[in-house]
Design a protein around this motif. Structure first.
Motif, short mmCIF file in Angstrom:
data_model
loop_
_atom_site.label_atom_id
_atom_site.label_comp_id
_atom_site.label_asym_id
_atom_site.label_seq_id
_atom_site.Cartn_x
_atom_site.Cartn_y
_atom_site.Cartn_z
N PHE A 98 6.56 3.03 -11.43
CA PHE A 98 7.76 2.35 -10.95
C PHE A 98 8.45 2.95 -9.73
O PHE A 98 8.43 2.36 -8.66
N GLU A 99 9.08 4.09 -9.89
CA GLU A 99 9.94 4.62 -8.83
C GLU A 99 9.17 5.51 -7.86
O GLU A 99 9.77 6.14 -7.01
N TYR A 100 7.87 5.56 -7.99
CA TYR A 100 7.10 6.51 -7.19
C TYR A 100 5.93 5.83 -6.48
O TYR A 100 5.41 4.82 -6.94
N ARG A 101 5.56 6.44 -5.37
CA ARG A 101 4.37 5.95 -4.66
C ARG A 101 3.36 7.11 -4.54
O ARG A 101 3.75 8.28 -4.59
N CYS B 40 4.92 0.65 -4.27
CA CYS B 40 5.35 1.46 -5.41
C CYS B 40 4.79 0.82 -6.67
O CYS B 40 4.40 -0.34 -6.65
N ALA B 41 4.76 1.55 -7.74
CA ALA B 41 4.28 1.05 -9.04
C ALA B 41 2.76 0.88 -9.07
O ALA B 41 2.21 0.33 -9.99
N VAL B 42 2.08 1.33 -7.99
CA VAL B 42 0.62 1.36 -8.03
C VAL B 42 0.23 2.78 -8.46
O VAL B 42 0.60 3.74 -7.81
N ILE B 43 -0.45 2.85 -9.56
CA ILE B 43 -0.91 4.12 -10.15
C ILE B 43 0.27 4.97 -10.63
O ILE B 43 0.34 5.31 -11.80
N CYS B 44 1.18 5.31 -9.74
CA CYS B 44 2.36 6.05 -10.20
C CYS B 44 3.27 5.07 -10.97
O CYS B 44 3.04 3.87 -10.97
#
Lengths: 298, 259
Positions: free
Chosen positions: A234-237, A228-232
């Motif tokens: 924090f709370e999203y993948r 998570c927190a990659v590109i999106c």
């Protein structure tokens, strides 16, 4: 499934179908003989023998034709399995009684029941089982003319007359040689009929829609990034959806042979807390095994 | 009349109770979501630049974003983060794929934490950074506050999930060890849908998911994810233009390579 196995299965189906059609026709042509064989079994009330004879011959015809034209082949292979098992059981009963005369197989009233009979039945049962458990295959109209030729030929052996038949008066029971058409005319009509059917089959082969109508020509692969927190934020993948187009040549979804390249179709962000899994859309309706990939939830 | 007052009083009490309940629930949620103070130890400092590098390896089903797709193959993706503990708005993220000729950038963004930001996303067809002024719009529209804890939580979320699964009996502990900078780690395993997943999770908070290995029923590697770096850097060592530019030595997208 390799091409060789696939071809062998088709061949098996044709052989089994043709044998069933032959057996059925022989029973149709010699119903008294078959009824006699049934009587010898002493398992049915005498009144029901003609009905059973008719039923078995009809069932064999349907099974044989269905296997030849590949119509619900798994189901009819299962039926052929049951029929052959019943025939074999009846033969065992008769052998136990010491009755080896009049097998009744293929309508033959004089064939003795021997080890060859059982070996043949065992082989046919194996073929039926192979088709029964094999994945369903492509619709194939080619055996239709073949089976019609076989049927017509068998039928022609009775009503047509040749010069020798007329002279010797050897026309078979119930049909006067003068009532039948000449063999030359019969063959002429047969050739026309077969030609017509072959033509239709050819048209069907080249012009009809692909046989794998249920096969997805666009296949999807869903990929979720683990972190998570990659590109999106924090709370999203990331959730990527890839697509590729598969040829109708067989949709070999377990290989790349007839599918195009994967291209990125969409990129979205999914909540990290949701269960996620990478997956490849299964090939619904494909004749060959495809992989589905249910990845684990975190 | 008396009956009406009784009802008004009852409804009033109910509303007060409801509000109190919601307030308490909200406080509890915040407590559980934020990083406890004791986590701010040497592992998580309150100053400096945190550099995190994560390797994700798809052993069987990798599809390259840089190349725009193609056939499935082994693929390694690297995610790098530079995060300022004192200014959570000052960040730099780089995601690249390791192809035959080296890394290829597929996504990167950053901000100096004050005056501007930039972003480049190869999957969206961007081959050069898009730039903007002011604070980087990192947050959802409904949120305005950003703390460094939020970044840390991004890394320890999956570790916590594994510990919860262990607690619920959905995963089992297959070992434990002392692992360098991570300290005491637990090796957890779960079988799901024909795959065996082994996770290495830091035992102490923050419960970082250090490594996750997925193999199929035949023991063939499917996926591997590991954090290779968790280092604290001196901000003065990073150049002035570091925060506002993608790495110059990594080509954006396919670069010289053809799909």
């Amino acid at each position: 499934m390799s091409d060789v196995v696939s071809f062998l299965l088709v061949l098996t189906r044709w052989v089994l179908g043709a044998l069933f059609v032959l057996a059925a026709f022989s029973k149709w042509l010699n119903r008294p003989g078959f009824e006699h064989s049934l009587k010898q079994l002493r398992a049915f009330p005498p009144d029901s023998i003609p009905i059973i004879a008719l039923g078995v011959a009809s069932l064999e015809t349907i099974v044989g034709l269905a296997l030849l034209v590949n119509l619900l082949s798994n189901l009819f292979a299962g039926l052929s399995l049951l029929l052959l098992s019943a025939f074999t059981a009846s033969l065992v009963i008769r052998v136990q009684r010491g009755e080896a005369e009049g097998c009744g197989c293929f309508g033959a009233t004089r064939e003795k029941i021997g080890s060859l009979t059982f070996a043949r039945n065992a082989a046919l049962i194996t073929l039926s089982a192979a088709i029964f458990i094999a994945p369903a295959q492509e619709w194939n109209p080619w055996p239709i003319p073949v089976s019609l030729i076989m049927g017509a030929w068998l039928y022609a052996s009775r009503p047509t007359r040749t010069r020798s038949n007329v002279i010797k008066g050897k026309a078979e029971r119930g049909v006067s040689p003068q009532q039948g058409i000449s063999r030359r005319n019969f063959l002429r009509r047969l050739a026309l009929m077969v030609g017509g059917i072959l033509g239709v089959s050819l048209l069907d082969h080249w012009l009809a829609k692909p046989a794998y109508a249920g096969c997805p020509y666009v296949q999807y692969y869903e990929h979720y990034y683990d972190t998570c927190a990659v590109i999106c934020s924090f709370e999203y993948r990331i959730h990527d959806t890839w697509v590729r187009t598969c040829d109708p040549c067989g949709c070999g979804c377990d290989t790349n042979s007839c599918c195009g390249s994967w291209t990125l179709s969409s990129r979205t962000c999914q909540p990290c807390d949701d269960c996620y899994r990478d997956s490849i859309q299964p090939c619904i309706g494909c004749p060959y095994g495809c992989f589905t990939d249910p990845w684990t939830c975190p | 009349m008396r009956a009406q007052r009784w009802w008004i009083g009852f409804v009033g009490l109910f509303v007060v109770g409801l509000l109190a309940g919601l307030a308490l629930y909200g406080e509890r949620s915040i407590d559980t979501m934020s990083t406890p103070d004791h986590a701010l130890n040497s592992f998580v400092q309150d100053q400096g630049i945190l550099y995190v590098r994560i390797e994700e390896h798809q052993a069987q089903r990798g599809l390259s974003i840089a190349l725009g797709g193609g056939q499935m193959r082994p693929l390694t993706t690297i995610h790098e983060f530079w995060l300022d503990a004192q200014n959570p708005w000052r960040i730099r993220r780089v995601t690249s794929e390791l192809l035959e000729d080296g890394p290829h950038l597929i996504f990167a963004d950053g901000s100096d934490g004050n005056t501007g930001w930039w972003s480049v996303d190869w999957a969206k067809g961007q081959s050069a950074p898009e730039r903007g002024e002011g604070r980087y719009p990192l947050l959802e529209q409904s949120k305005t506050e950003l703390s460094f804890d939020v970044w840390i939580r991004g890394f320890w979320r999956d570790g916590q999930t594994w510990l919860n699964r262990l607690h619920d009996g959905k995963a089992m502990q297959v070992g434990e060890a002392e692992q360098g900078r991570w300290g005491h780690v637990l090796l957890l395993q779960a079988n799901e849908a024909g795959y065996v997943v082994t996770a290495t999770v830091r035992a102490e908070t923050p419960n970082i998911l250090v490594e996750k290995i997925t193999v199929d029923s035949n023991g063939i590697l499917q996926k591997a994810q590991r954090i290779t770096n968790w280092d604290w850097l001196d901000p003065t060592q990073l150049g002035d233009d570091f925060w506002m530019n993608p790495p110059a030595d990594v080509p954006i997208g396919s670069g010289a390579l053809k799909p």
